[in-house]
Write a protein that holds these residues in place. Sequence first.
Motif, PDB file in Angstrom:
ATOM      1  N   GLU A 105     121.764  65.077  28.553  1.00  0.00           N
ATOM      2  CA  GLU A 105     121.561  66.012  29.657  1.00  0.00           C
ATOM      3  C   GLU A 105     121.763  67.444  29.153  1.00  0.00           C
ATOM      4  O   GLU A 105     122.505  68.242  29.716  1.00  0.00           O
ATOM      5  CB  GLU A 105     122.499  65.712  30.831  1.00  0.00           C
ATOM      6  N   SER A 106     121.083  67.750  28.069  1.00  0.00           N
ATOM      7  CA  SER A 106     121.220  69.046  27.413  1.00  0.00           C
ATOM      8  C   SER A 106     120.189  70.042  27.931  1.00  0.00           C
ATOM      9  O   SER A 106     119.150  69.655  28.472  1.00  0.00           O
ATOM     10  CB  SER A 106     121.058  68.874  25.894  1.00  0.00           C
ATOM     11  N   GLY A 107     120.464  71.320  27.742  1.00  0.00           N
ATOM     12  CA  GLY A 107     119.504  72.372  28.063  1.00  0.00           C
ATOM     13  C   GLY A 107     119.531  72.867  29.489  1.00  0.00           C
ATOM     14  O   GLY A 107     118.757  73.759  29.842  1.00  0.00           O
ATOM     15  N   LEU A 108     120.400  72.317  30.339  1.00  0.00           N
ATOM     16  CA  LEU A 108     120.485  72.796  31.720  1.00  0.00           C
ATOM     17  C   LEU A 108     121.278  74.098  31.758  1.00  0.00           C
ATOM     18  O   LEU A 108     122.286  74.242  31.069  1.00  0.00           O
ATOM     19  CB  LEU A 108     121.164  71.759  32.606  1.00  0.00           C
ATOM     20  N   SER A 109     120.822  75.033  32.566  1.00  0.00           N
ATOM     21  CA  SER A 109     121.534  76.305  32.694  1.00  0.00           C
ATOM     22  C   SER A 109     121.223  76.933  34.045  1.00  0.00           C
ATOM     23  O   SER A 109     120.077  76.905  34.507  1.00  0.00           O
ATOM     24  CB  SER A 109     121.124  77.272  31.580  1.00  0.00           C
ATOM     25  N   SER A 110     122.254  77.501  34.652  1.00  0.00           N
ATOM     26  CA  SER A 110     122.066  78.208  35.919  1.00  0.00           C
ATOM     27  C   SER A 110     121.569  79.630  35.695  1.00  0.00           C
ATOM     28  O   SER A 110     121.125  80.294  36.633  1.00  0.00           O
ATOM     29  CB  SER A 110     123.385  78.255  36.694  1.00  0.00           C
ATOM     30  N   GLY A 111     121.689  80.114  34.444  1.00  0.00           N
ATOM     31  CA  GLY A 111     121.330  81.489  34.147  1.00  0.00           C
ATOM     32  C   GLY A 111     122.444  82.470  34.465  1.00  0.00           C
ATOM     33  O   GLY A 111     122.298  83.670  34.217  1.00  0.00           O
ATOM     34  N   ARG A 112     123.569  81.983  34.987  1.00  0.00           N
ATOM     35  CA  ARG A 112     124.724  82.827  35.322  1.00  0.00           C
ATOM     36  C   ARG A 112     125.943  82.290  34.579  1.00  0.00           C
ATOM     37  O   ARG A 112     126.362  81.162  34.810  1.00  0.00           O
ATOM     38  CB  ARG A 112     124.989  82.810  36.828  1.00  0.00           C
ATOM     39  N   LEU A 113     126.519  83.102  33.704  1.00  0.00           N
ATOM     40  CA  LEU A 113     127.601  82.633  32.845  1.00  0.00           C
ATOM     41  C   LEU A 113     128.793  82.097  33.627  1.00  0.00           C
ATOM     42  O   LEU A 113     129.433  81.128  33.211  1.00  0.00           O
ATOM     43  CB  LEU A 113     128.059  83.767  31.917  1.00  0.00           C
ATOM     44  N   LEU A 114     129.100  82.699  34.756  1.00  0.00           N
ATOM     45  CA  LEU A 114     130.300  82.319  35.511  1.00  0.00           C
ATOM     46  C   LEU A 114     129.996  81.497  36.755  1.00  0.00           C
ATOM     47  O   LEU A 114     130.875  81.322  37.610  1.00  0.00           O
ATOM     48  CB  LEU A 114     131.090  83.577  35.896  1.00  0.00           C
ATOM     49  N   ASP A 115     128.780  80.987  36.886  1.00  0.00           N
ATOM     50  CA  ASP A 115     128.429  80.217  38.082  1.00  0.00           C
ATOM     51  C   ASP A 115     127.448  79.101  37.700  1.00  0.00           C
ATOM     52  O   ASP A 115     126.337  79.397  37.265  1.00  0.00           O
ATOM     53  CB  ASP A 115     127.801  81.131  39.132  1.00  0.00           C
ATOM     54  N   PRO A 116     127.843  77.835  37.818  1.00  0.00           N
ATOM     55  CA  PRO A 116     129.153  77.368  38.285  1.00  0.00           C
ATOM     56  C   PRO A 116     130.230  77.535  37.206  1.00  0.00           C
ATOM     57  O   PRO A 116     129.932  77.404  36.018  1.00  0.00           O
ATOM     58  CB  PRO A 116     128.933  75.896  38.593  1.00  0.00           C
ATOM     59  N   PHE A 117     131.430  77.836  37.641  1.00  0.00           N
ATOM     60  CA  PHE A 117     132.566  78.001  36.738  1.00  0.00           C
ATOM     61  C   PHE A 117     133.469  76.776  36.833  1.00  0.00           C
ATOM     62  O   PHE A 117     133.772  76.325  37.934  1.00  0.00           O
ATOM     63  CB  PHE A 117     133.361  79.246  37.127  1.00  0.00           C
ATOM     64  N   PRO A 118     133.890  76.216  35.699  1.00  0.00           N
ATOM     65  CA  PRO A 118     133.643  76.642  34.321  1.00  0.00           C
ATOM     66  C   PRO A 118     132.477  75.929  33.647  1.00  0.00           C
ATOM     67  O   PRO A 118     132.286  76.043  32.446  1.00  0.00           O
ATOM     68  CB  PRO A 118     134.951  76.271  33.640  1.00  0.00           C
ATOM     69  N   GLU A 119     131.701  75.162  34.419  1.00  0.00           N
ATOM     70  CA  GLU A 119     130.692  74.279  33.822  1.00  0.00           C
ATOM     71  C   GLU A 119     129.667  75.030  32.971  1.00  0.00           C
ATOM     72  O   GLU A 119     129.276  74.568  31.896  1.00  0.00           O
ATOM     73  CB  GLU A 119     129.988  73.480  34.919  1.00  0.00           C
ATOM     74  N   GLU A 120     129.204  76.180  33.450  1.00  0.00           N
ATOM     75  CA  GLU A 120     128.187  76.911  32.693  1.00  0.00           C
ATOM     76  C   GLU A 120     128.725  77.383  31.342  1.00  0.00           C
ATOM     77  O   GLU A 120     128.032  77.297  30.324  1.00  0.00           O
ATOM     78  CB  GLU A 120     127.664  78.096  33.506  1.00  0.00           C
ATOM     79  N   ILE A 121     129.948  77.869  31.313  1.00  0.00           N
ATOM     80  CA  ILE A 121     130.555  78.274  30.041  1.00  0.00           C
ATOM     81  C   ILE A 121     130.674  77.080  29.104  1.00  0.00           C
ATOM     82  O   ILE A 121     130.348  77.163  27.910  1.00  0.00           O
ATOM     83  CB  ILE A 121     131.947  78.897  30.288  1.00  0.00           C
TER      84      ILE A 121
END
Length: 363
Positions: A128-144
């Motif tokens: 499940e690689s390559g998923l991104s919200s485009g916002r570093l801090l949202d969702p937090f901490p999952e995106e980081i």
Amino acid sequence: MTDLERRHCIFVIGTRAQLIKVAPVVVECERIGLPVTLVMTGQHQETMQDLIEEFGIRSPQVPAVPAAERATVRSLLRWLPAAYAGVTRCIRALRTDKPDVLVHGDTLSTLIGAVAGWRHGARVVHVESGLSSGRLLDPFPEEILRRLVFRFTDMAMCPSATAMEYMRKRHRAVVIGTGGNTIADAVAISGAAAIEPDAARPYFVVSLHRFQNIYDTRRLRDLAELIERVAELAPVHFILHPATRKRLAAERLDERLKAAPGVTLSPRLGYSAFLRLAAGAACVLTDGGSNQEELAVLGVPTIVMRERTERPDGLGGNALMEAEVPAGIVAFLGAGGHARLRRAPVPGGGDSPSERIVAALRQ
């Protein structure tokens, strides 16, 4: 000894959602005789062994640390270094010359497994690689967490063309398209697709556990009030994750919801039991990414209780983001707007995502 026998798949698993999503991959590895070991980080304890049995997994399990429910930030911080040391020790103890360390998603266990595998010289495979919200801090901490994991990934198993493009443009990993998410394979195993809602006795299901929802006191109180108001329309089954249960108790909202007419507070259910409950619901309110994907497969009307999501599953079909619900959730449900969200389940056909992942591992 054949090359297949020399290669060894080490699945680093910490959370219930991770186990659900890698279970079909493990089962497929077992089917073709690819050696597997499950390294359990102990991040979650509740229902984990039940899930192992439910999916019929036979591969050995090795605990990195004793399992417990790490449902608070403080408990996770205490657990983190011990879990990393334990995962590293487990990988070394297997003494395999061609290890694949498979991690899934965007949890602390994902990062632990990726770093430990990288330091050991294993091929790090991110499911499940390559998923991104485009916002570093949202969702937090999952995106980081997922952006850090991408840096250690050797083989990126991407569920969509968008995810594949993201990894090709930004990272060095070999990119594999899985043709969908492994959750579709897990849902198929559950048998929930055969469940139909009873229009004469409608009910709603709520599942909330995201950091932004339960650790923001004002937001949590607003959600409790929302559940009470939705229960005036039809019964509500509120499925409590351990962290959610603790936060409700800390804010003294648990007793309020217990006393609310039409609200049933339920402990976290087994996988098939939850999916069958959700499949029969008039609508599900959830902040879970896995739930969003499962409900898209089943075609269940869904309201995603987040500002944004990195997952496209169901959007434009059976699912709406909370902010997109016209006139507010209670008015929308009261007017039957959710009925217009229902659509046919996602069709199958061809190799399953799990089969594609295992075929790539054999290369």
